[in-house]
Each structure stands twice: as C-alpha cells, then as structure tokens.
Motif scaffolding. Sequence first.
Motif, short mmCIF file in Angstrom:
data_model
loop_
_atom_site.label_atom_id
_atom_site.label_comp_id
_atom_site.label_asym_id
_atom_site.label_seq_id
_atom_site.Cartn_x
_atom_site.Cartn_y
_atom_site.Cartn_z
N ALA A 1 2.05 1.63 -3.57
CA ALA A 1 0.88 1.95 -4.39
C ALA A 1 0.42 3.38 -4.12
O ALA A 1 0.08 4.13 -5.05
CB ALA A 1 -0.24 0.97 -4.10
N GLY A 2 0.43 3.76 -2.87
CA GLY A 2 -0.01 5.11 -2.50
C GLY A 2 0.90 6.18 -3.06
O GLY A 2 0.47 7.28 -3.42
N ASN B 1 -0.03 6.33 -6.87
CA ASN B 1 -1.33 6.94 -7.16
C ASN B 1 -1.51 8.26 -6.39
O ASN B 1 -2.60 8.81 -6.35
CB ASN B 1 -2.50 5.95 -6.96
N SER C 1 -1.69 9.11 -3.38
CA SER C 1 -2.52 9.29 -2.19
C SER C 1 -1.67 9.39 -0.93
O SER C 1 -2.16 9.69 0.14
CB SER C 1 -3.54 8.13 -2.07
N ASP D 1 0.83 -1.22 0.00
CA ASP D 1 0.00 0.00 0.00
C ASP D 1 0.86 1.26 0.00
O ASP D 1 0.43 2.30 -0.51
CB ASP D 1 -0.90 0.04 1.24
C1 LIG Z 1 -4.10 4.34 -3.95
O1 LIG Z 1 -3.50 3.18 -3.40
C2 LIG Z 1 -3.92 2.85 -2.10
C3 LIG Z 1 -3.06 1.70 -1.63
O2 LIG Z 1 -3.22 0.59 -2.45
C4 LIG Z 1 -5.40 2.53 -2.08
O3 LIG Z 1 -5.81 2.23 -0.77
C5 LIG Z 1 -6.14 3.74 -2.59
O4 LIG Z 1 -7.49 3.42 -2.68
C6 LIG Z 1 -5.61 4.18 -3.96
N1 LIG Z 1 -6.20 5.44 -4.29
C7 LIG Z 1 -6.61 5.73 -5.51
C8 LIG Z 1 -7.16 7.08 -5.71
O5 LIG Z 1 -6.54 4.92 -6.43
#
Ligand SMILES: *[C@@H]1O[C@H](CO)[C@@H](O)[C@H](O)[C@H]1NC(C)=O
Length: 582
Positions: free
Chosen positions: A480-481, A484, A486, A477
Amino acid sequence: MRRPSLGLVAFLVCLSLSRHAPRVDAKPRKSSDDGKSHEDQPDESKEQDECVPLDLEALEDYRYCQLYERVCAHQDTLITHDFRYSFANPKREMVPELPYVDIWNFPAALEANTDALRGRQPKYHLQFRTASAHEPTPALRHPSFSACTLPVVLAPEFPFNMGEFFARAVAAVHSLALDPRVTLVLLTPQSLGLAPFHSLLMQPYSKYPLITSADLGARGCPQEERKQRRRADNEEEDMDWEDGESGDAEAVPADRAVAWSPDASQPHCFKRLLYCKWDIQARVGIPLAEVAARVVSAMQAARQLPVPSLVYNGAEVTDPEPNDPQHDPRDPVQLRVLVESRHGPVRNIKNLQDLLDACKEADKRGFSAGGFTGISCAATSFSDAATGRVSRSRFLANVAAVRTAHVLVVVHGAGASNSWWMRQGSSALVELRPCLFGTKYGSWPDKYLPPQHQKSRDKIRFFALNVEDPEQCENGDIEAGLFNKSIAKGSLTWDHSYFARDKHLRLKSGPFLGFLKHVAALLAPGDTEAYSAAREADLLHGYLLPGGGLVLGQLGVKNATEWVEKEAAEVSTYNDWGEPRY
Ligand SMILES: *[C@@H]1O[C@H](CO)[C@@H](O)[C@H](O)[C@H]1NC(C)=O
Ligand SMILES: *[C@@H]1O[C@H](CO)[C@@H](O)[C@H](O)[C@H]1NC(C)=O
C-alpha cells in the motif's frame, strides 16, 4: 602524540565485566618462550587427551562439516597451526576458504520479514589463515591447544529465521548426535548477537550455553587485575597486558573461566574445531517432529515452561502442569483453536475479534464435528508488538500456549513454526495463505511445512487454507505504501510474490468456521487414517472462493475458480457461524 593502548581499553572492559564473572582460581597458563616453532610439532603435553569423543568416521562421510586441527580463534578469524598449511612446509597446501553463509535477512526490530524491504545482506564467513610472525595476543603467540573444548561452529543459511534455523541447524545438530560436551558456536554476521530462540532450541545438544563466533574469538579477560603500565610511546612494542618486569620472557596472562568451556581459563586455541555449513540444498533426513519432541522435553525437564494463561471464548484457561509431559489439560470434546494475532505492517488478520465472537456463538449454537461437540477460540501474539522481538520468556510462553490448543491458526510466516511445539498425535496446524500466495505462488509455501509435517508422519496434521476471495484480502502496508508513494521505491524489493504473501486478511467467519469443522473431523487423537485418506482423495486443504464459498482440494491448484469449474468440485457455503447454507 600519546595514545591509550588497546591493552588499556581491553583491561578496562574486563574490569567492568569482572564484577559479574565468577571467580575461578586457575593456574596461569604456562609460558612457552623457548622460541621453538610450534607449527611443526605435535602437541605433547599430558592434559591433551581427547576429552570430547568425536565419531571421525561418520564425519568423513558428512559433507556439511569439516574438522580442523590446531586452530586458534581471534575475533572473526581462525588461525591454523596445522603443519600442512605452514609456510615452513615445503609441500604446503593452500589454506582453504571457509564456506560462506550466502543468504540471510537482516533481523530488524519490526514484526515483518525484511526480504521485501531489501533486507538481504551480504554473504559472510570466518577468515582462515595460518599462524604468522605477528600474532596479536600472547595467547596466540604461545598457543596452548585445548583438548577439552571442542567448538562446533554452525553456519546455517537464514540464521535469524526461526523456522529455517529449526529445520536446518537444529535438525542437523540433532542428527549429528554429537557428544554433549561440545561447545556449540553460531556464526553470526555483523557483530549480531543471539536471538533467544537460538539458545533455547540448541539447549538439548550441549551442556554449555550456545555462543556466537564473536564470543569464541573474544580477546578474553585476565584472571587477576594487574597493574597497568602505559607503553604507548613505542609502537614497536606490544600493546598487551604485561606481567612483571621480564624483558625477554613474555608471560601469557591466564584468562578468566568461561561458561562455554570446562577449561580453567578461557581457551583461545583448540586441538580440534568443527565448522559446519548447511547450504540451501542441504538435506536433513530427520523428521522434525522428533527434533521438536527433544526440544520440548528438554524445556520440560528444566521446568522452563511457564503456566499459560489464555482467554478461550472469553474465559481464562490455564494448565497448572505445563512441564509434565503426561498431563494434557485439554477437554477432549471441546475443540480449542488458537489464532496467532500478528501486528506490524504485514499479514495481520484485521477482523480477529469478529472471528473470536463468531466462534463463541458457534459454540453456543451447538458446534459439532468429528469427536468434538464444542469449539472455543483464543488469540495470542507470539512476539512483542513494538519490536517484533521474541524474548526468552515470550518464546517459552509461546510453547506453553500452543500446547493448550488442538488447532493453531496462523498466517504463513515464522509463527507457523510454533506448530512444532504442539502436542503430537492430537493437534493440527491451519496455515492461512493470502490471495494468490496459496495458488499462483503456492509452490513457495508448499515447499516448507506440508512436506515437513508429512515426513513427520503427521504428528501435527497440516492444513492449508488458501484465501482466494479478494474481499477477504487487503494490501499489506508495504505494498500500500508503495502505491500511495509513502514508502520510497528504492527501499523495496519489487516482487509480486512478496506482495501476495504480505497481504492482510479480513476473513468471513462462516467459511472459516466451516473449514475448522473439516479440520475437527480429521483430528481423531492418535489416528491419522481419516486424515491420510483425505489427503489421498485430494480433499485435505481449503480454498476460500470469491463470493464466500469454500472448496476442498489438494495443494498446487493455480486458479481455484477455474479449477472448480473444470472439476465440477463441490463448493460449500455457510452462515456466519459455520452452519451449512443450502
Ligand atoms: C499509505 O499507505 C499506508 C499503508 O497502508 C498508510 O499507513 C498511509 O496512511 C497511506 N498514506 C496515504 C497518504 O494515503
Ligand atoms: C482465475 O480464473 C478466472 C476465470 O478464468 C479469472 O477470472 C480470474 O481472474 C483468475 N484468478 C486469478 C487470481 O488469476
């Protein structure tokens, strides 16, 4: 302007604490008001016999611990009364700086190591100075050096990482073989408290509870509730507990007794104090399995292990005698596999239930490997899902849980440290390493558990399963964050080895069960010959290849795909239940 005195505040704190503290009738400490300097006088009172023996010769050769004499503790400061550092000494030596703890990660209420979240914190140590003309409390102004309380201040790197703490601090204290009447003190930074594992792991080594450096330097609480007098007007005056009307003599209030000292009241000054700091290169020679055996047997002797309750292949499994060292509840032909279920933002096994189902099905279809003719799997979490915290009862439950299994499967991390509590001689650890973490960055995980278990004569047999199939890895996460957007870039340590370590897994059940067969085949109880031979033959560890194959090899392969090509190594493929596919 009138201000409440600090003394009053401390007094009120003590009042509220005193309801829980045991009452001990102690002699009030003698007040020494003769005005003589104590700095240059050896202590002569009768009760000063050394009541905690210390092997000074052994300590002289041990560079990680330093002995200090005639030392008081106050908050985060040690105060020396040793004449060699006294300003009254014309040949005065400079007070040395106490060694720092250089590396540690903040213990966030989160089931993830905070290094990837910029959780590295500033280095810390205790201050060290000579006694002065302006000591803050009567106990420091008129020191009485306890000979029966010998604090051993422990300052290990990574104090909040359970695996590191066990491998460094606990193992080092084990090898020091100190008298159990020492008081063990963990130097914690930033006013942090102890984690339950600190106390439980140190319990065999002292008859007193482990305390923090803040506890050691606590101001203390007076024995009797005295009449409080306000003396806030005159700033020249001491803002302390006052005793009676005496104008010249200053009585030293006797503190309450504390659980960490045999003294009748809380000692503030010590004839001897040991300060031990193990740097990151410190070599601890002792096999960790030996230390672990000591830790577990202390828990069993105190009957602390709870009756475990786990669900293997859908059926509840327990052990009515977790504290009996002779009792083994495992069926010797049913391979029991316990898989750590992690929560939090990183390193989860996303399809854990699928693996448990496949395991049950494999058992039905006649799993057979080595001396085992069946397999059952269970999942357990080692920490509280919401906070990542491992409470005292959870820690003890974890110890009991791993002792129901033959094989513990964990994704690289602190959970793997629980392998130390397994039954020795008949158990194995499988460490899962996410994509690239076992290969490109493999030198990182390879440094820890593999050599530790090997040095422990494979009492717990270590196996690495390096997942190199991108289909079986998912970004953590945190990574990934970042991508993306976040998670703010500034709150992260941008390091590809952290990202590799922190990936989630989605394992294919076939090669996973195929690898467990390999483990089972090398798990003859009390006999590590086949296991050692596999290590010699470079066929101990596993690599899960793109496409779903499994290849056995040694540690240190940098790219498993290329390595298979070059070595023409045999790749096995499996159906969903770990049966070979031809
Ligand atoms: C971005 O990644 C996080 C971690 O995987 C996830 O929880 C979140 O929903 C994602 N946000 C978007 C906007 O895709
Ligand atoms: C390993 O090597 C193969 C073949 O050269 C290459 O395609 C692959 O990207 C490499 N894998 C990694 C993870 O670097």
